[in-house]
Scaffold this active site. Structure first.
Site: not given
Ligand code: SF4
Length: 357
Positions: A93, A106, A113, A117, A120, A169-170, A201, A223-225, A303, A346
């Site tokens: 997407e 984006c 991925c 996370c 996610c 994806g990363e 990111s 991404s710290l979180h 979300n 996101c």
């Molecule tokens: S937030 Fe980014 S790195 Fe983490 S699982 Fe989702 S797509 Fe992968």
């Protein structure tokens, strides 16, 4: 018959080498590059200053492709989401998030991925494959097709002004193709989106961050979180591999290379009763001080998506959290969720049809 090669996604040097192999002079590289990436043509026949024989030779040997748009949706806040399909049928997407007279596209770097996370939606779709440089560049080119932004408009007039490498994806798990693609996108004779307008990111793949700083120098979002290893490992299992200390040190190195004027953005998803307390905010401030980073935060209201295990923090909590960070000198705006009605925010991207999106 030999299969035709994809011409999009070749670096300038590679294009030059291909043309030399066809017996062409170096100046043709610049001309063809401009047709592909400044004019955005999708047909060699349109390259009017290229001799007919060369156009035919190119058409015999190469294709100029774009990912296919399978579906598109526009949210009530004008966020635009596309489901794109590549030649092998794999899908990702892409989202366009408009502001007043500009906006960010984006783009994705992998199908699925491997980082997993826990918050996610994308991460719940396991990694299928990396995208090629052509597929990464092709996404932005497809967005320009839709918004009719060819030839490349000036910096001031373009609507698709920014790029965030934040989709599925990363990026640092596909670092070679990402670097190649972003160099093509940044090339001033073509698509010409400058590094100041690109944000990459990462979940914090510490060993790869310096390479991005050196090769691209784009803006970095991490991404710290969570403010400590214990909490972060629960939210992001990748923290077991690259713990907070390594990520923060890699951020220091990044800033050392790109310069301290460019703040690193720390993405912080606000999860109810998980990472949103006063103590968490104070610990975050101590962490930043310890590593002496020029940093800002992006507080992201969560979300929820179907099947997720977290709940969003209350508005009060999010505001209080932001206030603590700001009173300690860190910008900490609360991100306005965009495109929520079409799952375009996101961590919500998912390419499988089963999501029904
Ligand atoms: S937030 Fe980014 S790195 Fe983490 S699982 Fe989702 S797509 Fe992968």
């Amino acid at each position: 018959m030999t299969e035709k090669k994809e011409i999009i996604g070749l670096s300038r040097e590679e294009l030059q080498a291909e043309l030399t192999a066809l017996g062409e002079k170096p100046f043709r590289t610049k001309q063809i590059w401009a047709w592909l990436y400044h004019q955005g043509v999708t047909d060699f026949a349109a390259m009017s200053n290229i001799p007919k024989e060369l156009r035919e030779k190119l058409a015999e040997n190469y294709v100029i492709s774009r990912p296919k748009i399978v579906t598109e949706q526009k949210s009530s806040d004008k966020t635009h989401k596309w489901l794109l399909e590549f030649a092998d049928g794999q899908r990702v997407e892409m989202v366009y998030i408009p502001e007043e007279d500009r906006g960010a596209v984006c783009i994705s770097t992998q199908v699925g991925c491997a980082v997993n996370c826990t918050f996610c939606h994308t991460g719940s779709q396991k990694l299928t494959r990396n995208l090629t440089a052509a597929e990464i560049v092709g996404q932005f080119m497809a967005a320009r097709d839709v918004y009719n932004e060819w030839p490349t408009p000036t910096d001031e007039t373009r609507y698709l002004s920014n790029i965030v490498v934040m989709g599925m994806g990363e990026p640092l798990h596909n670092v070679e193709n990402v670097i190649k693609a972003l160099k093509i996108i940044g090339d001033g004779d073509g698509i010409a989106v400058s590094k100041r307008k690109i944000t990459l990111s990462t979940s914090g793949i510490a060993p790869k961050m310096a390479e991005i700083a050196r090769e691209l120098g784009v803006k970095l979002a991490v991404s710290l979180h969570a403010p400590n290893n214990e909490k972060r490992s629960k939210i992001m299992p990748i923290n077991n591999k690259y713990p907070l200390e390594e990520v923060m040190e890699a951020c220091q190195v990044y800033q050392g290379i790109t310069g301290r004027r460019q703040a690193i953005t720390f993405e912080y998803l606000m999860l109810k009763d998980i990472n949103d307390s006063r103590e968490d905010a104070q610990e975050l401030v101590r962490l930043m001080r310890k590593y002496n980073l020029v940093a800002k935060f992006n507080l992201i209201p969560f979300n929820p998506w179907p099947g997720c295990i977290y709940q969003p923090s209350s508005n009060n909590r999010v505001h209080e959290f932001s206030k603590i960070l700001e009173s300690n000198g860190f910008a900490a705006p609360i991100r306005v969720a965009r495109g929520q009605d079409i799952l375009a925010a996101c961590g919500q991207l998912k390419s499988k049809k089963e999501t029904g999106q």
